[in-house]
Design a protein around this motif. Structure first.
Motif, PDB file in Angstrom:
ATOM      1  N   ASP A 344       0.835  -1.208   0.000  1.00  9.88           N
ATOM      2  CA  ASP A 344       0.000   0.000   0.000  1.00  9.88           C
ATOM      3  C   ASP A 344       0.868   1.256   0.000  1.00  9.88           C
ATOM      4  OD1 ASP A 344      -2.346  -1.463   0.015  1.00  9.88           O
ATOM      5  OD2 ASP A 344      -2.615  -1.351   2.187  1.00  9.88           O
ATOM      6  N   LEU A 345       1.891   1.253   0.846  1.00 11.78           N
ATOM      7  CA  LEU A 345       2.783   2.401   0.944  1.00 11.78           C
ATOM      8  C   LEU A 345       3.541   2.612  -0.364  1.00 11.78           C
ATOM      9  CD1 LEU A 345       4.133   4.631   2.596  1.00 11.78           C
ATOM     10  CD2 LEU A 345       5.687   2.917   3.524  1.00 11.78           C
ATOM     11  N   LEU A 350       4.832   5.826  -5.043  1.00 18.59           N
ATOM     12  CA  LEU A 350       5.202   5.854  -6.463  1.00 18.59           C
ATOM     13  C   LEU A 350       4.145   6.545  -7.310  1.00 18.59           C
ATOM     14  CD1 LEU A 350       6.797   2.310  -6.949  1.00 18.59           C
ATOM     15  CD2 LEU A 350       7.940   4.509  -6.585  1.00 18.59           C
ATOM     16  N   SER A 351       2.871   6.310  -7.012  1.00 17.52           N
ATOM     17  CA  SER A 351       1.821   6.943  -7.806  1.00 17.52           C
ATOM     18  C   SER A 351       1.829   8.451  -7.611  1.00 17.52           C
ATOM     19  CB  SER A 351       0.450   6.369  -7.450  1.00 17.52           C
ATOM     20  OG  SER A 351       0.127   6.622  -6.097  1.00 17.52           O
ATOM     21  N   GLN A 352       2.229   8.912  -6.429  1.00 18.27           N
ATOM     22  CA  GLN A 352       2.287  10.348  -6.199  1.00 18.27           C
ATOM     23  C   GLN A 352       3.373  11.007  -7.037  1.00 18.27           C
ATOM     24  OE1 GLN A 352      -0.094  11.953  -3.836  1.00 18.27           O
ATOM     25  NE2 GLN A 352       0.510  13.271  -5.525  1.00 18.27           N
ATOM     26  N   PHE A 353       4.392  10.227  -7.402  1.00 16.91           N
ATOM     27  CA  PHE A 353       5.455  10.736  -8.264  1.00 16.91           C
ATOM     28  C   PHE A 353       5.175  10.470  -9.738  1.00 16.91           C
ATOM     29  CE2 PHE A 353       7.893  10.145  -4.245  1.00 16.91           C
ATOM     30  CZ  PHE A 353       8.240  11.470  -4.062  1.00 16.91           C
ATOM     31  N   PHE A 358       3.181  -0.850 -13.520  1.00 14.72           N
ATOM     32  CA  PHE A 358       4.183  -1.757 -13.002  1.00 14.72           C
ATOM     33  C   PHE A 358       4.368  -2.896 -13.995  1.00 14.72           C
ATOM     34  CE2 PHE A 358       2.386   0.528  -9.570  1.00 14.72           C
ATOM     35  CZ  PHE A 358       3.384   0.683  -8.627  1.00 14.72           C
ATOM     36  N   GLU A 359       5.535  -3.522 -13.984  1.00 16.33           N
ATOM     37  CA  GLU A 359       5.808  -4.598 -14.932  1.00 16.33           C
ATOM     38  C   GLU A 359       6.563  -5.709 -14.226  1.00 16.33           C
ATOM     39  OE1 GLU A 359       5.790  -6.891 -18.094  1.00 16.33           O
ATOM     40  OE2 GLU A 359       4.858  -4.927 -18.112  1.00 16.33           O
ATOM     41  N   ALA A 360       6.228  -6.958 -14.529  1.00 19.93           N
ATOM     42  CA  ALA A 360       6.939  -8.094 -13.943  1.00 19.93           C
ATOM     43  C   ALA A 360       8.321  -8.204 -14.550  1.00 19.93           C
ATOM     44  CB  ALA A 360       6.158  -9.382 -14.181  1.00 19.93           C
ATOM     45  N   SER A 361       9.329  -8.472 -13.707  1.00 14.74           N
ATOM     46  CA  SER A 361      10.693  -8.596 -14.208  1.00 14.74           C
ATOM     47  C   SER A 361      11.070 -10.038 -14.515  1.00 14.74           C
ATOM     48  CB  SER A 361      11.677  -8.020 -13.176  1.00 14.74           C
ATOM     49  OG  SER A 361      11.550  -8.691 -11.940  1.00 14.74           O
ATOM     50  N   ILE A 426       8.973   0.016 -12.247  1.00 17.29           N
ATOM     51  CA  ILE A 426       8.073   1.101 -12.608  1.00 17.29           C
ATOM     52  C   ILE A 426       8.228   1.404 -14.090  1.00 17.29           C
ATOM     53  CG2 ILE A 426       7.971   2.131 -10.320  1.00 17.29           C
ATOM     54  CD1 ILE A 426      10.117   4.089 -11.134  1.00 17.29           C
ATOM     55  N   CYS A 427       7.142   1.856 -14.688  1.00 13.58           N
ATOM     56  CA  CYS A 427       7.120   2.165 -16.112  1.00 13.58           C
ATOM     57  C   CYS A 427       6.953   3.670 -16.263  1.00 13.58           C
ATOM     58  CB  CYS A 427       5.969   1.410 -16.777  1.00 13.58           C
ATOM     59  SG  CYS A 427       5.978   1.489 -18.574  1.00 13.58           S
TER      60      CYS A 427
END
Length: 594
Positions: A344-345, A350-353, A358-361, A426-427
Motif C-alpha cells: 500500500d505504501l 510511487l503513484s504520487q510521483f 508496473f511490470e513483472a521482471s 516502474i514504467c
C-alpha cells in the motif's frame, strides 16, 4: 506557448520476449553483424552476441579499435549478407579461444549439455560463417528486412564482466519486423535523448557532476536540492503516517560488524578500510534493535532511514549513495499484514510521483493486467532457515499480493538465499521499465546477530526481518524522476512554482506584493528581471516553470495577473487572491494547477 505533446512510447513495440519472431531476427542479426565485422576487420575475434529486449549486441576482440564511423560500413556489409538469403544451418557439434572458454564453462556446468553450431551459408563456400550457439535463428538471412535493421553505438566491455580480463569492443544494434517499427523506435530514442537527466540537470540548473572531485558524485544546486528536499520530506511524512519511526545511523563501523552481517564477504572488494564506511544500513538497525528487550506484544517494529551508504564501485556501475531503507521486525504470523502495508505504501509513494504502471521482471510470460504486475521470487536450491518457515513466508507474500489485487509473475527458485522477495519495476512516461522497489524477507541476519523476542510461551524466538526500499537510491530515483517528467515537474515538486514577469519598472511595487502573498502561502516564487517580456516568457518556458504571471499596468490597476501555465499556455487573467488560493490548494493536494 508550445504545449507539451504526448511523447512516443515503447508500449506499441513488442519486446524480444513477447515475440518469438523478433527474438529469432535479433539473435540472427547478432551473428550476421559478427560475420560482417570479421569480413571487414581481419583478426577480429568473436566472443558473445546475445539478443536483448529491444535489439542485440556482440563483443569483439579487435586488432584496432572500432569507432562510430565504422558502423555504416558494417551495416552495409550486413545488408549485403541479408540480400544473399543465406541459410542458417544448425549442426550438433578450435581456433577461437573465447568460444573454447565458453564451451568449457558449459560442459563444466553440465557434461551432458548439447553443443550446437549455427552456420550462415554453406560450409566451404565464400559466404560461410559459423558460431557456437544454442539458437534460435531465422531460416535464412533473407527473412530479415534490411530497412528494419540499424546499428546504434560502440562501447567497451570486459570479457565476462571481469575487469582483470581483456577489454572488448561491443557493438549495439536493433532490428524489427517492419521499417515502421524501426522508425517508431528511433522516435522513442529521440524523445529519450530529450529527457536525458544529465542534459536536463545542466539546462535546468538542478545538479552537476564534477569528475575532478570524483566520478558519480552529485552536487545538488539550489533548485535540484529543493526538489530532493520535497521528495525526502514527502517520504518522511508518509512513513510517519504509516507507523514507522525514523532513524539516523553512523556512516562508519568496525569491520567486525560487517563480517558478522556477511556484508564484508559480499562487498569486500568495494569497501574501504578496517574502520569501514557502511555499504548497507541493515546492521545498524539491528544494532539498535539489540539495545532493547522485546516481547511478542512489541512487534511489529518499523524503522525507516534516509541514509548514505558507501561502495567503492567501478565507473559505469555506480548506483548512488543515498538510499531509502526501512526494516520491519515482526512475528511470522504478521508477515502477510506487514507486506500488504508495504505494498500500500509503495503504491501511494510511487503513484504520487507519477508512476502508475508496473511490470513483472520475471522472464515468464506475466499474467494479464499489465498496469499492476510484480515479480515474486521463491526459495532457491541453497537457502537458510527451515523449509517450513519458507513455505509460510511465501504463502504470506502471495496472500498479500492477492489481497492487494496485483497480478504477479512467480520466479521459482529466484529468491535470495536468506528469504523470498518481491521486486517491482516502474514504467515511465515513455514506456521504459526501471527496477525500483524491493521487499525482502530475511531469516539470515536475525540468526547471525542472535536477535530474539520473548514469545507468548515465555521463550526466545527469532523475529522475521523485512528489508524494504521503495525509491532505492535517491540519486538514481531523481534521475528517473527528471526523465519521467522531462524536467517539467508537477506543481508540488517544481523548485520554482511561479515566476512573475513585470512589463516595466512602474509595476515592480505591485509585483513585489504579489510575490509576498504567494510566499506567505508557502509557495516558491521568482520575479523576472533584466529581460524583455518576450524573452522572459521564453525563459520561463525553457525553465519549465509550472505557472507564469505577466503583470502590466492594467493588471496592477485591477488587482489581477495574466496567468500562463507550462501545460496549457495562456489561461487568462485572475485575481491575485484567487491565484494564491488555487495554487496553494493544488500544491498541498499534489494536483495540477487549474
Amino acid at each position: 506557448m508550445a504545449v507539451p505533446t504526448v511523447p512516443p512510447t515503447l508500449a506499441s513495440l513488442p519486446t524480444s520476449e513477447e515475440s518469438e519472431d523478433l527474438l529469432r531476427i535479433r539473435h540472427s542479426c547478432a551473428h550476421i553483424m559478427a560475420m560482417a565485422v570479421q569480413r571487414l576487420h581481419k583478426g577480429a575475434q568473436v566472443t558473445i552476441g546475445p539478443w536483448t529486449d529491444r535489439g542485440f549486441f556482440y563483443d569483439f576482440d579487435m586488432p584496432q579499435p572500432l569507432t562510430e564511423r565504422d558502423l555504416p560500413k558494417i551495416r552495409k556489409e550486413m545488408q549485403r549478407i541479408l540480400k544473399k538469403n543465406l541459410p542458417f544451418v544448425r549442426e550438433d557439434a578450435a581456433g577461437e579461444p573465447y568460444k573454447l572458454e565458453i564451451l568449457d564453462s558449459i560442459l563444466e556446468r553440465d557434461p551432458q549439455a548439447p553443443i550446437t553450431i549455427y552456420h550462415i551459408g554453406t560450409p566451404g563456400s565464400e559466404d560461410h560463417w559459423w558460431d557456437l550457439c544454442a539458437g534460435p535463428h531465422v531460416a535464412a538471412t533473407g527473412d530479415i528486412l534490411p530497412d528494419a535493421l540499424d546499428l546504434e553505438s560502440v562501447a567497451g566491455a570486459y570479457w565476462r564482466g571481469d575487469e582483470t580480463r581483456p577489454m572488448l569492443q561491443r557493438i549495439y544494434g536493433t532490428a524489427w519486423q517492419t521499417k515502421e517499427q524501426l522508425i517508431a523506435y528511433h522516435r522513442f530514442n529521440e524523445e529519450a535523448a530529450l529527457r536525458d537527466h544529465r542534459r536536463l540537470g545542466q539546462e535546468l540548473d538542478l545538479f552537476s557532476i564534477n569528475e575532478a572531485c570524483g566520478g558519480g558524485l552529485v552536487f545538488w544546486h539550489p533548485k535540484g536540492a529543493m526538489v530532493r528536499h520535497l521528495v525526502e520530506d514527502f517520504w518522511k511524512s508518509i512513513h510517519l503516517q504509516y507507523g514507522y519511526h525514523l532513524l539516523f545511523t553512523p556512516h562508519i563501523a568496525k569491520v567486525d560488524l560487517w563480517k558478522t552481517s556477511g556484508h564484508f564477504d559480499f562487498y569486500r572488494d568495494s569497501m574501504f578500510n578496517q574502520m569501514d564506511l557502511k555499504p548497507m544500513n541493515c546492521p545498524f538497525h539491528i544494532t539498535i534493535y539489540k539495545q532493547g528487550y522485546y516481547s511478542y506484544r512489541d512487534l511489529p517494529i518499523k524503522w525507516a532511514e534516509l541514509g548514505t551508504v558507501y561502495r567503492y564501485e567501478r565507473s559505469g556501475t555506480m548506483h548512488g549513495l543515498f538510499r531509502d531503507d526501512a526494516h520491519i521486525f515482526c512475528l511470522p504470523t504478521q508477515i502477510e499484514a506487514e507486506i500488504l502495508g508495504v505494498l500500500d505504501l509503495t503504491e501511494l509513494l510511487l503513484s504520487q510521483f507519477g508512476f502508475h504502471d508496473f511490470e513483472a521482471s520475471c522472464k515468464r510470460k506475466p499474467p494479464p493486467r499489465p498496469c499492476l504486475q510484480v515479480n515474486l521470487s521463491t526459495r532457491p536450491d541453497k537457502f537458510v532457515g527451515s523449509p517450513e518457515i519458507w513455505d509460510q513466508a511465501e504463502h504470506a507474500l502471495k496472500a498479500a499480493l492477492q489481497r492487494k489485487g496485483w497480478a504477479f509473475a512467480e520466479d521459482v527458485g529466484g529468491g535470495a538465499f536468506y528469504g523470498p522477495k518481491i521486486d517491482i519495476k516502474i514504467c515511465d512516461a515513455i514506456g521504459r521499465k526501471w527496477q525500483c522497489s524491493t521487499v525482502q524477507l530475511d531469516f539470515n541476519l536475525p540468526e547471525r546477530f542472535d536477535m530474539f523476542y520473548i514469545s507468548d510461551a515465555n521463550i526466545k524466538e527469532r523475529p522475521i526481518m523485512i528489508h524494504r526500499a521503495i525509491l532505492g537510491s535517491l540519486e538514481r530515483f531523481m534521475g528517473i524522476l527528471i526523465e519521467n517528467y522531462a524536467g517539467a515537474f508537477p506543481l508540488w515538486l517544481a523548485p520554482v512554482q511561479c515566476r512573475l514577469v513585470p512589463v516595466n519598472d512602474a509595476v515592480m511595487g505591485y509585483v513585489s506584493g504579489v510575490a509576498q502573498a504567494l510566499q506567505a502561502a508557502g509557495l516558491r516564487v521568482e520575479v523576472s528581471s533584466g529581460l524583455s517580456v518576450g524573452k522572459a516568457i521564453r525563459a520561463a518556458e525553457k525553465d519549465k516553470i509550472p505557472v507564469m504571471c505577466v503583470v502590466g499596468q492594467r493588471e496592477a490597476s485591477a488587482g489581477t495577473v495574466a496567468v500562463r501555465t507550462y501545460s496549457h499556455g495562456d489561461v487568462g487573467c485572475m485575481l491575485v487572491e484567487d491565484l494564491v488560493e488555487r495554487m496553494a490548494k493544488a500544491s498541498a493536494n499534489k494536483q495540477p494547477f487549474s
